[in-house]
Design a protein around this motif. Structure first.
Motif, PDB file in Angstrom:
ATOM      1  N   ARG A 190      44.503  41.289  40.399  1.00 62.09           N
ATOM      2  CA  ARG A 190      43.872  40.358  41.333  1.00 62.09           C
ATOM      3  C   ARG A 190      43.744  38.964  40.714  1.00 62.09           C
ATOM      4  O   ARG A 190      43.776  37.959  41.416  1.00 62.09           O
ATOM      5  CB  ARG A 190      42.479  40.856  41.724  1.00 62.09           C
ATOM      6  N   ASP A 191      43.604  38.907  39.390  1.00 68.03           N
ATOM      7  CA  ASP A 191      43.358  37.623  38.719  1.00 68.03           C
ATOM      8  C   ASP A 191      44.602  36.789  38.514  1.00 68.03           C
ATOM      9  O   ASP A 191      44.507  35.564  38.347  1.00 68.03           O
ATOM     10  CB  ASP A 191      42.681  37.862  37.360  1.00 68.03           C
ATOM     11  N   ASN A 192      45.793  37.420  38.486  1.00 72.00           N
ATOM     12  CA  ASN A 192      46.983  36.598  38.213  1.00 72.00           C
ATOM     13  C   ASN A 192      47.875  36.377  39.443  1.00 72.00           C
ATOM     14  O   ASN A 192      48.842  35.626  39.379  1.00 72.00           O
ATOM     15  CB  ASN A 192      47.809  37.164  37.048  1.00 72.00           C
ATOM     16  N   LEU A 193      47.568  37.006  40.553  1.00 68.68           N
ATOM     17  CA  LEU A 193      48.346  36.753  41.765  1.00 68.68           C
ATOM     18  C   LEU A 193      47.931  35.417  42.374  1.00 68.68           C
ATOM     19  O   LEU A 193      46.765  35.033  42.305  1.00 68.68           O
ATOM     20  CB  LEU A 193      48.145  37.881  42.776  1.00 68.68           C
ATOM     21  N   THR A 252      45.439  27.551  39.935  1.00 71.02           N
ATOM     22  CA  THR A 252      45.801  28.735  39.152  1.00 71.02           C
ATOM     23  C   THR A 252      46.381  28.293  37.812  1.00 71.02           C
ATOM     24  O   THR A 252      47.052  27.249  37.750  1.00 71.02           O
ATOM     25  CB  THR A 252      46.838  29.583  39.908  1.00 71.02           C
ATOM     26  N   PRO A 253      46.156  29.055  36.747  1.00 72.31           N
ATOM     27  CA  PRO A 253      46.763  28.702  35.460  1.00 72.31           C
ATOM     28  C   PRO A 253      48.207  29.165  35.324  1.00 72.31           C
ATOM     29  O   PRO A 253      48.871  28.872  34.329  1.00 72.31           O
ATOM     30  CB  PRO A 253      45.865  29.431  34.447  1.00 72.31           C
ATOM     31  N   LYS A 306      45.049  42.141  50.538  1.00 72.52           N
ATOM     32  CA  LYS A 306      46.482  41.849  50.391  1.00 72.52           C
ATOM     33  C   LYS A 306      46.888  41.861  48.915  1.00 72.52           C
ATOM     34  O   LYS A 306      47.998  42.280  48.574  1.00 72.52           O
ATOM     35  CB  LYS A 306      46.814  40.494  51.036  1.00 72.52           C
ATOM     36  N   LYS A 307      46.002  41.404  48.040  1.00 72.29           N
ATOM     37  CA  LYS A 307      46.301  41.484  46.603  1.00 72.29           C
ATOM     38  C   LYS A 307      46.431  42.939  46.159  1.00 72.29           C
ATOM     39  O   LYS A 307      47.347  43.291  45.408  1.00 72.29           O
ATOM     40  CB  LYS A 307      45.213  40.773  45.793  1.00 72.29           C
TER      41      LYS A 307
END
Length: 219
Positions: free
Chosen positions: A58-61, A73-74, A10-11
């Motif tokens: 993928r890392d920021n979604l 999450t950041p 999905k990402k």
């Protein structure tokens, strides 16, 4: 338990949609938003605040549960997260939402004019794009203004006054295509109205049917 392979798929789909929006000029900078429902649980993948469509990875979604719980999450949650969640709660047929500030459609929205469904494609695919006014205090639309409109299961797209557009679908691809059709139709409508004014025309025929089969059946 959310399935990691579902999350990754999905990402990746959301990244594709975001990139496509950016490449087609439907969204620049870090505005707009898009999300997709996970198949493995009551949660969604959504773009966070401050991240541009072209920068989605993928890392920021973010992963957000339908009860509003955000997985660690950041990144800041989207300003539009509440209306996204609300639409998923009230409409089980909605599995994806594409909200962008595309210029032609937002031009109509800023003029307070509903975009007409003036092509056979928009008649078939959309039917009508309701214009949703600003909030009562003049701020951007929230779930208070948006949710009542989408309670009608026939509504698949809407235009937010002075703000942008919303396209929803059973898949992210379907929602993405609606976002593109909305913008295309706004552009066509502007060209049509400009040409009509230049040639002294005050009215033009509109299609009643989106497919020939329906037209023949009605005849």
């Amino acid at each position: 338990m959310l399935d990691p392979s579902d999350i990754e798929a999905k990402k990746d789909a959301l990244i594709w949609s975001a990139q496509r929006c950016f490449e087609r000029g439907l969204q620049t900078n870090a505005g707009g938003n898009l999300s997709v429902r996970l198949s493995s649980g009551d949660a969604i993948v959504i773009k966070p605040s401050g991240v541009g469509f072209a920068e989605c990875t993928r890392d920021n979604l973010q992963i957000v549960h339908l009860d509003g719980t955000i997985e660690p999450t950041p990144f800041k949650p989207s300003k539009d997260m509440d209306f996204h969640l609300d639409l998923y709660r009230i409409r089980p047929d909605i599995n994806a939402i594409v909200h962008c500030h595309s210029p032609w459609a937002t031009g109509f929205a800023s003029a307070g004019i509903e975009i007409p469904c003036l092509t056979v494609q928009t008649i078939e695919k959309i039917g009508r794009m309701p214009l949703i006014p600003l909030s009562s205090n003049g701020g951007p639309q929230t779930e208070v203004e948006i949710t009542p409109v989408f309670r009608d299961p026939s509504v698949r797209a809407a235009v937010l006054a002075n703000h942008g557009t919303i396209g929803v679908g059973k898949t992210l691809t379907a929602a993405q295509y609606l976002a593109e059709i909305i913008e295309e139709t706004a552009h066509i409508a502007y060209v049509r109205d400009t040409l009509m004014a230049a040639h002294g025309k005050t009215a033009a025929d509109l299609p009643k049917y989106g497919i020939a089969m329906d037209a023949r059946a009605a005849g």
